[in-house]
Design a protein around this motif. Structure first.
Motif, PDB file in Angstrom:
ATOM      1  N   PRO A  58       0.835  91.358  -3.587  1.00 23.39           N
ATOM      2  CA  PRO A  58       1.537  90.700  -1.974  1.00 23.39           C
ATOM      3  C   PRO A  58       1.448  89.457  -2.180  1.00 23.39           C
ATOM      4  N   LYS A  59       2.362  88.345  -1.664  1.00 21.39           N
ATOM      5  CA  LYS A  59       1.934  86.902  -1.700  1.00 21.39           C
ATOM      6  C   LYS A  59       0.329  86.563  -1.881  1.00 21.39           C
TER       7      LYS A  59
ATOM      8  N   ASN B  49       5.010  91.013   3.809  1.00 21.05           N
ATOM      9  CA  ASN B  49       4.176  91.693   2.980  1.00 21.05           C
ATOM     10  C   ASN B  49       4.118  93.176   3.671  1.00 21.05           C
TER      11      ASN B  49
ATOM     12  N   TRP C 239       8.042  94.067   5.101  1.00 21.70           N
ATOM     13  CA  TRP C 239       8.799  92.862   4.067  1.00 21.70           C
ATOM     14  C   TRP C 239      10.162  94.220   2.873  1.00 21.70           C
TER      15      TRP C 239
ATOM     16  N   ARG D 104      -0.225  85.181  -6.306  1.00 17.58           N
ATOM     17  CA  ARG D 104      -0.232  86.583  -5.741  1.00 17.58           C
ATOM     18  C   ARG D 104      -1.952  87.023  -5.594  1.00 17.58           C
TER      19      ARG D 104
ATOM     20  N   SER E  54      -4.429  93.589  -4.634  1.00 21.42           N
ATOM     21  CA  SER E  54      -4.563  94.682  -3.591  1.00 21.42           C
ATOM     22  C   SER E  54      -4.906  95.702  -3.752  1.00 21.42           C
TER      23      SER E  54
ATOM     24  N   ARG F 287       9.773  91.656  -6.167  1.00 24.54           N
ATOM     25  CA  ARG F 287       9.475  90.902  -5.119  1.00 24.54           C
ATOM     26  C   ARG F 287      10.224  89.750  -5.915  1.00 24.54           C
TER      27      ARG F 287
END
Length: 505
Positions: free
Chosen positions: A105-106, A126, A130, A384, A387, A450
Motif C-alpha cells: 500500500p501507499k 488500499n 482499492w 510505499r 506490508s 498500482r
C-alpha cells in the motif's frame, strides 16, 4: 469561587507528566527500531531532532542534493524528516523492482495529508476497496473510449494556440509562461473527455480559482509532508498554512461538486439516461454514476467525490507538468524539435486534423516525449509502506511497516543505469536500446499493480499537444528566465517555464 484543590492540581500535573513521559519513551523506542531496521543502509548523517531537513538548503536545490546522495549511497539511503520519521529513499531500478512487484500500500503517513482534498479515492485507497475501484474504473481507459478523445484534446489545444498567437502578436519580444496556459488546456481536456463537461476555462478564465487552488494544495501538501511536523490535522489547521490549505480545499471541492451535480441532473432526464446506458463503453463519470455492486448499491457520495477530485487533479496537473517540461526540452533541442515537426508533417500530409491512427505513427515524437519524462518526471517520487518484511537482491532487509520512497527522478538520472544521464538523447528509447534496458529504469508512471491508470491518456495528450504546437510555432528558450525544477506533488518550476514562440507561416 475557590480554586482547584492543591492535591487535585498535583494529580493533574502528575498525569500530564506521565502522559508526556510515555509519549517520549514511545518515540525513543520507535526511533531505536528505525535505527536498527536501517543499520545496514548508510546515509547522510541526520541531526538528532531535525533529521536531514537542515541539509536541504532550498527547494530549488533539493533534487540536486538528492542526486548527490544517490551517487554517494548506491541503491538506497535513509532520509530523516525530523527526529522520528524516516523513509528509505530508493534510487536504483533493482530496488524499485523488488518494491513495485509486491503491491504494497501507499505510505499512509504521506498520503493521509491529501485526504481532506482528494478523499479516499484510487490514489489513496488500499486493500479490497482499492481493487474494487480499480476494476470499476479500468474500462474508462479502454482504447475505444480514448479514440474520440483525440478530437476533444485537439480542440482544447487549438484554443490555447489561438491565445498564444494573439499574445505574441501583441508583444513578440516577451516570453510566455507555459505552465499556466497548459494547466488550463489540460483542465479543459479532462473535463471534456472524462466528465463530458464543456467549459470556457481557457478563454473566460472561469476556473482560474480551481487551477490556483490546485497549485496551492500541491505546494502546501508537499511542504507539510517534508517538514516532518504537524502530523495532527487539528494542529495543522491552526497554522496559517493549514488555514490556507482548508480554504483551497473548499475552492477545489466547489468545482468538482458543480461538475457532479450538473451531470446528475442530466441523468434525471430519461432520454439522456437511456443514451448513456446504450453506450458500448462508458466514460469515467458515466461509470462512477452508474456503478452498482452485487447488491445493487451505487457509490456513496463520498466515494464519488473522492474519485472525481482525484482524477480532476491527476488528469490535468500531472499532464500539464509533462507537457510544460516537454516544450522546455524541445526549446533546448532545436534539432530534435525540427525532426519532430517533420515527422508530424509526413504523417498528416495534406490533413490538418490528427486522428487516432496517427498517434501510433509518431515514433520520434514518442521517443522525445519519453526522454523528457526521463529527465523531468511529472511525479518525482512515490512511497510505499511494507506490508511484510522485504529482502533485496543484495541481502539487505527491511521489516514490516518500514516506509520506502522510490525517487523516480534519481533513478532516471542514475549514471550506473544511464550513460550521460543529463544529456537529452531520444535514441535511448529506440526499440533496440529499450530492449536492453532494465525494466524499472524508466518509470514515469510508476510500476506494478498500482501504476498510473491514466498513463495512455496522458501519453496521447502529450503527443497531440506537441504535434499541434510544433505545426504552428517554433519554440525558443528564454535565457533571462531559466526554470528551476522543484519537487512538489508534481514537478514544477519555482520560477515558471518561460519560452519564446515564433509563428510558423
Amino acid at each position: 469561587m475557590s480554586g482547584i484543590p492543591y492535591h487535585l492540581l498535583l494529580l493533574c500535573l502528575g498525569f500530564s507528566f506521565a502522559y508526556v513521559l510515555m509519549k517520549v519513551i514511545q518515540l525513543y523506542y520507535k526511533k531505536q527500531a528505525h535505527l536498527k531496521a536501517l543499520e545496514s543502509f548508510p546515509g547522510p548523517p541526520p541531526h538528532w531532532l531535525y533529521g536531514n531537513i537542515p541539509q536541504i538548503t532550498s527547494h530549488r536545490e533539493e533534487l540536486n542534493i538528492m542526486l548527490n546522495w544517490a551517487e554517494k549511497y548506491p541503491y538506497a539511503y535513509p532520509r530523516w524528516f525530523g527526529g522520528f520519521l524516516c523513509f528509505l529513499i530508493v534510487n536504483h531500478p533493482d530496488y524499485a523492482k523488488a518494491i513495485f512487484g509486491r503491491g504494497d500500500p501507499k505510505a499512509r503517513i504521506n498520503y493521509e495529508s491529501l485526504t481532506p482534498w482528494i478523499g479516499k479515492g484510487l490514489l489513496i485507497l488500499n486493500g479490497p476497496k482499492w481493487h474494487q475501484h480499480r476494476r470499476l474504473l479500468t474500462p474508462a481507459f479502454h482504447y475505444d473510449i480514448l479514440k474520440p478523445y483525440v478530437a476533444k484534446i485537439a480542440d482544447s489545444t487549438k484554443v490555447m494556440l489561438d491565445k498564444w498567437e494573439k499574445l505574441i502578436a501583441q508583444n513578440p519580444t516577451k516570453s510566455l509562461e507555459m505552465f499556466e496556459h497548459i494547466s488550463l488546456m489540460t483542465l479543459d481536456s479532462i473535463m471534456k473527455c472524462a466528465f463530458s463537461y464543456k467549459s470556457n476555462c481557457q478563454t473566460e478564465r472561469e476556473l482560474n480559482y480551481y487551477v490556483k487552488a490546485v497549485s496551492d494544495l500541491t505546494y502546501l501538501a508537499f511542504k507539510r509532508i517534508t517538514s516532518g511536523s504537524f502530523r495532527s490535522d487539528l494542529l495543522y489547521l491552526c497554522t496559517s498554512s493549514g488555514r490556507r490549505f482548508k480554504e483551497a480545499c473548499m475552492l477545489a471541492h466547489l468545482h468538482t461538486e458543480k461538475v457532479i451535480e450538473e451531470r446528475k441532473k442530466s441523468l434525471q432526464n430519461e432520454r439522456e439516461l437511456e443514451k448513456i446506458q446504450q453506450k458500448r463503453h462508458l466514460d469515467f463519470l458515466d461509470i462512477l454514476l452508474c456503478a452498482k455492486d452485487e447488491n445493487g448499491v451505487g457509490l456513496s457520495d463520498e466515494d464519488l467525490r473522492a474519485e472525481v477530485d482525484t482524477f480532476m487533479f491527476e488528469g490535468h496537473d500531472t499532464t500539464a507538468s509533462g507537457i510544460s517540461w516537454l516544450l522546455y526540452s524541445m526549446a533546448q533541442q532545436p534539432e530534435h524539435q525540427e525532426r519532430c515537426r517533420e515527422e508530424i508533417k509526413d504523417i498528416l500530409e495534406d490533413r490538418e486534423d490528427i486522428q487516432w491512427d496517427d498517434l501510433s505513427k509518431m515514433t520520434y515524437i514518442t521517443m522525445c516525449i519519453k526522454e523528457s519524462l526521463r529527465l523531468y518526471p511529472p511525479v518525482p517520487g512515490v512511497s510505499r509502506q511494507m506490508s511484510k518484511p522485504i529482502t533485496f537482491f543484495d541481502g539487505r532487509t527491511l521489516p514490516k511497516d518500514s516506509m520506502v520512497a522510490i525517487s523516480i527522478h534519481s533513478i532516471h538520472r542514475n549514471p550506473t543505469v544511464w550513460k550521460d544521464p543529463e544529456i537529452f538523447d531520444p535514441t535511448r528509447f529506440s526499440a533496440e536500446n529499450s530492449s536492453r534496458r532494465h525494466p524499472h529504469a524508466f518509470i514515469p508512471f510508476a510500476a506494478g499493480s498500482r501504476n498510473c491508470i491514466g498513463q495512455q491518456f496522458a501519453m496521447n495528450e502529450m503527443k497531440i499537444a506537441l504535434a499541434l504546437i510544433l505545426l504552428h510555432f517554433e519554440i525558443f528558450p528564454d535565457p533571462a528566465n531559466p526554470p528551476f525544477p522543484v519537487p512538489q506533488l508534481v514537478l514544477k518550476s519555482e520560477t515558471g517555464i518561460h519560452l519564446f514562440l515564433k509563428k510558423l507561416k
